[in-house]
Motif scaffolding. Structure first.
Motif, PDB file in Angstrom:
ATOM      1  N   GLN A 219       0.848  -1.192   0.000  1.00 38.49           N
ATOM      2  CA  GLN A 219       0.000   0.000   0.000  1.00 38.49           C
ATOM      3  C   GLN A 219       0.884   1.242   0.000  1.00 38.49           C
ATOM      4  O   GLN A 219       1.989   1.218   0.531  1.00 38.49           O
ATOM      5  N   ILE A 220       0.366   2.321  -0.582  1.00 41.54           N
ATOM      6  CA  ILE A 220       1.071   3.603  -0.592  1.00 41.54           C
ATOM      7  C   ILE A 220       0.144   4.675  -0.034  1.00 41.54           C
ATOM      8  O   ILE A 220      -1.004   4.789  -0.450  1.00 41.54           O
ATOM      9  N   ARG A 221       0.638   5.436   0.930  1.00 40.43           N
ATOM     10  CA  ARG A 221      -0.095   6.552   1.519  1.00 40.43           C
ATOM     11  C   ARG A 221       0.738   7.813   1.381  1.00 40.43           C
ATOM     12  O   ARG A 221       1.970   7.759   1.375  1.00 40.43           O
TER      13      ARG A 221
ATOM     14  N   PHE B  35       9.531   5.655   4.601  1.00 43.82           N
ATOM     15  CA  PHE B  35       9.061   6.977   4.199  1.00 43.82           C
ATOM     16  C   PHE B  35       9.969   7.529   3.107  1.00 43.82           C
ATOM     17  O   PHE B  35      11.172   7.264   3.088  1.00 43.82           O
ATOM     18  N   GLU B  36       9.380   8.316   2.224  1.00 46.85           N
ATOM     19  CA  GLU B  36      10.158   8.949   1.175  1.00 46.85           C
ATOM     20  C   GLU B  36       9.558  10.312   0.831  1.00 46.85           C
ATOM     21  O   GLU B  36       8.387  10.586   1.103  1.00 46.85           O
TER      22      GLU B  36
ATOM     23  N   ASN C  36       5.928  16.156  -0.385  1.00 45.76           N
ATOM     24  CA  ASN C  36       5.006  15.476   0.519  1.00 45.76           C
ATOM     25  C   ASN C  36       5.681  14.262   1.143  1.00 45.76           C
ATOM     26  O   ASN C  36       6.742  13.826   0.705  1.00 45.76           O
ATOM     27  N   VAL C  37       5.054  13.719   2.174  1.00 39.96           N
ATOM     28  CA  VAL C  37       5.577  12.521   2.833  1.00 39.96           C
ATOM     29  C   VAL C  37       4.830  11.315   2.294  1.00 39.96           C
ATOM     30  O   VAL C  37       3.597  11.229   2.405  1.00 39.96           O
ATOM     31  N   ARG C  38       5.554  10.394   1.714  1.00 44.29           N
ATOM     32  CA  ARG C  38       4.939   9.169   1.189  1.00 44.29           C
ATOM     33  C   ARG C  38       5.397   7.981   2.025  1.00 44.29           C
ATOM     34  O   ARG C  38       6.582   7.868   2.359  1.00 44.29           O
ATOM     35  N   ALA C  39       4.449   7.118   2.366  1.00 43.23           N
ATOM     36  CA  ALA C  39       4.764   5.875   3.074  1.00 43.23           C
ATOM     37  C   ALA C  39       4.502   4.699   2.146  1.00 43.23           C
ATOM     38  O   ALA C  39       3.434   4.615   1.523  1.00 43.23           O
ATOM     39  N   VAL C  40       5.461   3.808   2.060  1.00 39.96           N
ATOM     40  CA  VAL C  40       5.301   2.551   1.337  1.00 39.96           C
ATOM     41  C   VAL C  40       5.200   1.454   2.403  1.00 39.96           C
ATOM     42  O   VAL C  40       6.131   1.269   3.199  1.00 39.96           O
TER      43      VAL C  40
END
Length: 312
Positions: free
Chosen positions: A191-193, A261-262, A267-271
């Protein structure tokens, strides 16, 4: 930092990322004003769950388990996987009961599906087939629970791991890290948020035992500090404060504490990988093993090592 005792309470309450969002109560167990008698005489243990919602009545633990297991695991899963889940749920209930012969439902902190909710979830066409299947799983494991060195275990489980389950601490030596290659192919495994810095910092700052994180500190000042041997985040530094991976998972509403996190265009993206906390039995992997011919006893002893199954 969160203690194992505190984390344990949360894990037992949530156990896995919810298979369904529990529907509203219809009032009584069958939605028609009375409690159904068990269809199978094996659904009688002599231990009672006191239903203390709108009124006071009781139900045998074995009968109650049908609704609990129906909520916890997909009904289309293999019978042996559902039987394993029935033993897990019973072990939890008996552990909460201790030496008592009855317990209030409100003490269990356990989701339950009534028969009307099951029909709504599964559809009228499949309702009876799935209901009888779960009832069979409960009956065929009648009274069975798991022990380690004479004590009931904390029978944690998750929807699916990130490819390997997590090791327990000294108080949970039976929670070994087990490879689950099947989970890598599951729907929802990855999932990606993504959050704007303001929203991300607001959510992180609300985590108990942490500290305030400002929007200008993210995503630049996020660093994974530690991972356990299964790859789940143990410690992450955000801004000037350390957080546990489990705390960040709950604070951000992530499916799992296996994440990275990246920076994505500021923005902050979580994989995120897996669904659930990652401890104990992986339901998806259990279902696949059941499809290969594993029995529920073999499945349980694979995920909870050096345990014994006993009848209470």
């Amino acid at each position: 930092m969160w203690s194992w005792k505190k984390i344990g309470g949360i894990l037992l309450a949530s156990c896995c990322f919810p298979y369904v969002v529990t529907l509203g109560w219809t009032g009584d167990i069958n939605g028609k004003g009375k409690v159904l008698e068990p269809a199978d005489p094996k659904l009688v243990s002599g231990r009672q769950v006191i239903l203390d919602r709108d009124r006071v009545s009781s139900m045998d633990v074995e009968q109650y388990l049908v609704g609990a297991v129906a909520q916890q695991i997909p009904a289309e899963y293999e019978l042996e996987a559902i039987k394993a889940q029935a033993v897990i749920a019973r072990t939890y209930i008996y552990g909460q009961m201790g030496d008592r012969r009855e317990i209030a439902e409100s003490e269990l902190d356990m989701d339950y599906l009534e028969q009307g909710q099951m029909e709504q979830l599964w559809g009228t066409k499949d309702y009876m087939t799935f209901y009888e299947k779960i009832e069979e799983a409960v009956a065929q494991t009648n009274s069975q629970v798991m022990e380690y060195e004479g004590e009931l275990i904390d029978a944690w489980f998750c929807r699916l791991s990130a490819g390997k389950t997590r090791p327990g601490d000294e108080a949970h030596p039976y929670l070994a890290s087990v490879d689950c290659p099947e989970d890598l192919e599951a729907d929802g495994f990855l999932q990606i948020r993504e959050w704007l810095p303001d929203e991300f910092s607001r959510l992180i700052s609300q985590i108990p035992d942490g500290g305030p994180v400002s929007a200008d500190q993210v995503p630049g000042k996020i660093q994974i500090g530690e991972r356990d041997e299964a790859g789940y985040v143990s410690l992450v530094q955000i801004g000037n404060y350390p957080f546990t991976g489990d705390a960040v998972r709950y604070g951000l509403g992530l499916a799992s504490p296996f994440f990275r996190f990246e920076d994505h265009e500021g923005n902050v993206r979580a994989v995120v990988k897996g669904i659930g906390h990652g401890y104990g039995l992986s339901q998806y992997s259990a279902d696949k093993k059941a499809g290969e011919g594993w029995t529920y006893e073999q499945i349980l002893k694979h995920f909870y090592q050096n345990i014994v199954l006993i009848s209470e």
